[in-house]
Scaffold this active site. Sequence first.
Site, PDB file in Angstrom:
ATOM      1  N   ASP A   1       0.806  -1.222   0.000  1.00  0.00           N
ATOM      2  CA  ASP A   1       0.000   0.000   0.000  1.00  0.00           C
ATOM      3  C   ASP A   1       0.839   1.272   0.000  1.00  0.00           C
ATOM      4  O   ASP A   1       0.421   2.307   0.523  1.00  0.00           O
ATOM      5  CB  ASP A   1      -0.968   0.019   1.208  1.00  0.00           C
ATOM      6  CG  ASP A   1      -1.867  -1.197   1.222  1.00  0.00           C
ATOM      7  OD1 ASP A   1      -2.174  -1.713   0.137  1.00  0.00           O
ATOM      8  OD2 ASP A   1      -2.250  -1.642   2.320  1.00  0.00           O
TER       9      ASP A   1
ATOM     10  N   LYS B   1       1.805   2.175  -5.114  1.00  0.00           N
ATOM     11  CA  LYS B   1       2.353   1.626  -6.377  1.00  0.00           C
ATOM     12  C   LYS B   1       1.424   1.921  -7.560  1.00  0.00           C
ATOM     13  O   LYS B   1       1.881   2.322  -8.628  1.00  0.00           O
ATOM     14  CB  LYS B   1       2.554   0.100  -6.243  1.00  0.00           C
ATOM     15  CG  LYS B   1       3.528  -0.275  -5.120  1.00  0.00           C
ATOM     16  CD  LYS B   1       3.611  -1.767  -4.931  1.00  0.00           C
ATOM     17  CE  LYS B   1       2.381  -2.400  -4.339  1.00  0.00           C
ATOM     18  NZ  LYS B   1       2.093  -2.029  -2.932  1.00  0.00           N
TER      19      LYS B   1
ATOM     20  N   GLY C   1      -4.580  -4.206  -3.819  1.00  0.00           N
ATOM     21  CA  GLY C   1      -5.553  -3.163  -4.132  1.00  0.00           C
ATOM     22  C   GLY C   1      -4.748  -1.939  -4.506  1.00  0.00           C
ATOM     23  O   GLY C   1      -4.122  -1.336  -3.644  1.00  0.00           O
ATOM     24  N   HIS C   2      -4.711  -1.612  -5.788  1.00  0.00           N
ATOM     25  CA  HIS C   2      -3.884  -0.498  -6.267  1.00  0.00           C
ATOM     26  C   HIS C   2      -4.795   0.648  -6.705  1.00  0.00           C
ATOM     27  O   HIS C   2      -5.593   0.502  -7.628  1.00  0.00           O
ATOM     28  CB  HIS C   2      -2.993  -0.960  -7.430  1.00  0.00           C
ATOM     29  CG  HIS C   2      -1.958  -1.963  -7.005  1.00  0.00           C
ATOM     30  ND1 HIS C   2      -0.998  -2.482  -7.844  1.00  0.00           N
ATOM     31  CD2 HIS C   2      -1.724  -2.541  -5.792  1.00  0.00           C
ATOM     32  CE1 HIS C   2      -0.234  -3.330  -7.172  1.00  0.00           C
ATOM     33  NE2 HIS C   2      -0.654  -3.384  -5.919  1.00  0.00           N
TER      34      HIS C   2
ATOM     35  N   GLN D   1       1.958  -6.098  -3.178  1.00  0.00           N
ATOM     36  CA  GLN D   1       2.373  -6.218  -1.776  1.00  0.00           C
ATOM     37  C   GLN D   1       3.651  -5.389  -1.563  1.00  0.00           C
ATOM     38  O   GLN D   1       3.841  -4.410  -2.245  1.00  0.00           O
ATOM     39  CB  GLN D   1       2.591  -7.684  -1.367  1.00  0.00           C
ATOM     40  CG  GLN D   1       1.313  -8.512  -1.287  1.00  0.00           C
ATOM     41  CD  GLN D   1       0.741  -8.909  -2.635  1.00  0.00           C
ATOM     42  OE1 GLN D   1       1.416  -9.553  -3.413  1.00  0.00           O
ATOM     43  NE2 GLN D   1      -0.485  -8.543  -2.908  1.00  0.00           N
TER      44      GLN D   1
HETATM   45  P1  GDP Z   1      -0.758   0.354  -3.537  1.00  0.00           P
HETATM   46  O1  GDP Z   1      -1.337  -0.930  -3.075  1.00  0.00           O
HETATM   47  O2  GDP Z   1       0.722   0.431  -3.295  1.00  0.00           O
HETATM   48  O3  GDP Z   1      -1.108   0.694  -4.957  1.00  0.00           O
HETATM   49  O4  GDP Z   1      -1.398   1.484  -2.623  1.00  0.00           O
HETATM   50  P2  GDP Z   1      -2.962   1.609  -2.179  1.00  0.00           P
HETATM   51  O5  GDP Z   1      -3.738   2.111  -3.329  1.00  0.00           O
HETATM   52  O6  GDP Z   1      -3.422   0.376  -1.515  1.00  0.00           O
HETATM   53  O7  GDP Z   1      -2.837   2.668  -1.006  1.00  0.00           O
HETATM   54  C1  GDP Z   1      -2.299   3.925  -1.213  1.00  0.00           C
HETATM   55  C2  GDP Z   1      -3.364   4.952  -0.822  1.00  0.00           C
HETATM   56  O8  GDP Z   1      -2.760   6.224  -0.688  1.00  0.00           O
HETATM   57  C3  GDP Z   1      -4.433   5.126  -1.894  1.00  0.00           C
HETATM   58  O9  GDP Z   1      -5.635   5.492  -1.282  1.00  0.00           O
HETATM   59  C4  GDP Z   1      -3.892   6.285  -2.723  1.00  0.00           C
HETATM   60  O10 GDP Z   1      -4.922   6.995  -3.418  1.00  0.00           O
HETATM   61  C5  GDP Z   1      -3.258   7.127  -1.657  1.00  0.00           C
HETATM   62  N1  GDP Z   1      -2.082   7.917  -2.057  1.00  0.00           N
HETATM   63  C6  GDP Z   1      -1.086   7.613  -2.910  1.00  0.00           C
HETATM   64  N2  GDP Z   1      -0.123   8.565  -2.891  1.00  0.00           N
HETATM   65  C7  GDP Z   1      -0.537   9.492  -2.009  1.00  0.00           C
HETATM   66  C8  GDP Z   1       0.038  10.702  -1.503  1.00  0.00           C
HETATM   67  O11 GDP Z   1       1.129  11.117  -1.864  1.00  0.00           O
HETATM   68  N3  GDP Z   1      -0.684  11.387  -0.558  1.00  0.00           N
HETATM   69  C9  GDP Z   1      -1.900  10.949  -0.100  1.00  0.00           C
HETATM   70  N4  GDP Z   1      -2.522  11.685   0.810  1.00  0.00           N
HETATM   71  N5  GDP Z   1      -2.453   9.816  -0.545  1.00  0.00           N
HETATM   72  C10 GDP Z   1      -1.781   9.097  -1.472  1.00  0.00           C
HETATM   73  P1  IMO Z   2      -0.889  -4.188  -2.261  1.00  0.00           P
HETATM   74  O1  IMO Z   2      -0.432  -4.727  -3.594  1.00  0.00           O
HETATM   75  C1  IMO Z   2      -0.956  -4.608   2.063  1.00  0.00           C
HETATM   76  C2  IMO Z   2      -1.060  -8.669   3.660  1.00  0.00           C
HETATM   77  C3  IMO Z   2      -2.309  -9.105   4.388  1.00  0.00           C
HETATM   78  C4  IMO Z   2      -1.714 -10.104   5.368  1.00  0.00           C
HETATM   79  C5  IMO Z   2      -0.628 -10.780   4.545  1.00  0.00           C
HETATM   80  C6  IMO Z   2      -1.071 -12.069   3.898  1.00  0.00           C
HETATM   81  O2  IMO Z   2      -2.182  -3.476  -2.318  1.00  0.00           O
HETATM   82  O3  IMO Z   2       0.194  -3.400  -1.625  1.00  0.00           O
HETATM   83  P2  IMO Z   2      -2.619 -12.752   1.860  1.00  0.00           P
HETATM   84  O4  IMO Z   2      -3.980 -12.269   1.443  1.00  0.00           O
HETATM   85  O5  IMO Z   2      -1.567 -12.518   0.852  1.00  0.00           O
HETATM   86  O6  IMO Z   2      -2.659 -14.158   2.352  1.00  0.00           O
HETATM   87  O7  IMO Z   2      -2.253 -11.863   3.150  1.00  0.00           O
HETATM   88  O8  IMO Z   2      -0.262  -9.838   3.548  1.00  0.00           O
HETATM   89  N1  IMO Z   2      -1.271  -8.154   2.283  1.00  0.00           N
HETATM   90  C7  IMO Z   2      -1.199  -6.873   1.956  1.00  0.00           C
HETATM   91  N2  IMO Z   2      -1.008  -5.781   2.717  1.00  0.00           N
HETATM   92  N3  IMO Z   2      -1.057  -4.485   0.725  1.00  0.00           N
HETATM   93  C8  IMO Z   2      -1.222  -5.576  -0.055  1.00  0.00           C
HETATM   94  O9  IMO Z   2      -1.187  -5.516  -1.401  1.00  0.00           O
HETATM   95  C9  IMO Z   2      -1.335  -6.841   0.559  1.00  0.00           C
HETATM   96  N4  IMO Z   2      -1.533  -8.099   0.101  1.00  0.00           N
HETATM   97  C10 IMO Z   2      -1.475  -8.904   1.178  1.00  0.00           C
HETATM   98  O10 IMO Z   2      -2.929  -8.026   5.030  1.00  0.00           O
HETATM   99  O11 IMO Z   2      -1.090  -9.416   6.424  1.00  0.00           O
HETATM  100 MG    MG Z   3      -2.870  -1.628  -1.810  1.00  0.00          MG
END
Ligand code: GDP
Ligand code: IMO
Ligand code: MG
Length: 425
Positions: free
Chosen positions: A13, A16, A40-41, A222
């Site tokens: 998270d 990416k 979840g991207h 991840q």
């Molecule tokens: P990913 O899994 O690495 O793609 O990241 P996620 O989408 O799960 O989580 C990142 C969260 O932070 C999302 O809600 C993005 O919209 C948000 N986000 C990304 N970059 C920034 C930033 O620079 N500032 C803020 N406030 N939010 C951001």
């Molecule tokens: P993105 O790509 C954050 C975590 C879960 C749990 C562990 C194992 O959005 O960054 P799993 O479902 O793989 O068996 O879970 O890994 N986890 C993540 N945490 N971002 C993710 O993906 C994750 N994918 C799995 O919360 O701790």
């Molecule tokens: Mg994510």
Amino acid sequence: MKTDVLLGLQWGDEGKGKIVDVLAPHYDVIARFQGGPNAGHTLEFNGIKHVLHTIPSGIFHEKKINLIGNGVVLDPAIFKKEVDALLKMGVDVRRNLRISRKAHLILPTHRILDAASEAQKGKEKIGSTLKGIGPAYMDKTGRNGLRVGDIESTDFETRYRSLVDKHIRMLAHFQFDYDLKVYESVWFEGIETMRKMNLVDGEYEINRLLDQGMKVLAEGAQGSLLDIDFGSYPFVTSSNTITAGTCSGLGISPHRIGEVFGIFKAYCTRVGSGPFPTELNDDTGEWIRKNGNEFGATTGRPRRTGWLDIPLLKYSIMLNGVTKLMMMKSDVLSGIDHLKICTSYTLNDNDLTTIPYDIVYNTPLPVYTEANGWKENLTDVATEARFPQELKSYIRFIEEKTGVPVHVVSVGPDRKQTIITKKLF
Ligand code: GDP
Ligand code: IMO
Ligand code: MG
């Protein structure tokens, strides 16, 4: 041509999806190489917020090829939902997406097994996203799995039934109620959607595209600290999330890896169980969670929050061969007077120079350096020249401690809130 890699250096998270979307115009191909719908991207642009789980984050860019590589595990039911949502938005998924026949399928019973296993573990649970990731990779390495290419064969349903029967026998060992029929009907609808997709021999496809001079960006899922080998085992995911996973998850040789972009948040978050040395279980942690909207993009769970951890960042940089850093969510820390940065660890009064093997049972104590925070709202800052001095010092400190330059600073979730501070290409 080379494949550049973009991956998370913390517990996922990091942002990416946002950065892949920002960089996509510079590439011809965006490829996912591991993980599955546990990811979840989030992408935000033109007032739209969209979360992708299996489909690469280049999908909104017309004429870019998006490839789901062999290292990915794919749930047809979730995949169908993603495709339907994208088609509704006018994205030509059928033309722009290719799926490796060697990617493995997540079966409905994999999801049930995941839930049953977590329920049995009770307090010791991993905190899985319950998408069936672990059981699907277990069947892959156990040599029982079904692959995307199998849906093209005439006896697919027989093979599906045979594996499901095996899972049902396994489920008898758990005290766990389930209703397979509910999952199954949407799953088979997903299989129909997949049959209409462009299925390819991914390893030939990507090498051919590279030979033709195309530029590839591999999108990690991840984070490095959730890697099956190097994360805080067993509180990890079931794939290699590090650069090495790109080679095995796409079928390219290490010679074809170019830049490695490492993404990290200006602080740390973790969702799910497992050690988190700099975790904040106080008002500041709650403040960061609220201000940063730190709730899972896949499960909606609140993310645990804590200070930036340099020893873990350096560990991830070492494992991945990071060439350029990108710092995300800098705007979230605005307003905290005194920031802390963990620079080293101690365990039983001994200084540690490495991340301990048994970090799960003997979580080390962080040693902190204090840094002055910045007050200014960064979300409409468009150039580095407007960065507060304290933010500049924070970045310089990270660069000095890690030895890797920070090239991108993100100041908000939108595509536009991305500041390139040093040349990227
Ligand atoms: P990913 O899994 O690495 O793609 O990241 P996620 O989408 O799960 O989580 C990142 C969260 O932070 C999302 O809600 C993005 O919209 C948000 N986000 C990304 N970059 C920034 C930033 O620079 N500032 C803020 N406030 N939010 C951001
Ligand atoms: P993105 O790509 C954050 C975590 C879960 C749990 C562990 C194992 O959005 O960054 P799993 O479902 O793989 O068996 O879970 O890994 N986890 C993540 N945490 N971002 C993710 O993906 C994750 N994918 C799995 O919360 O701790
Ligand atoms: Mg994510």
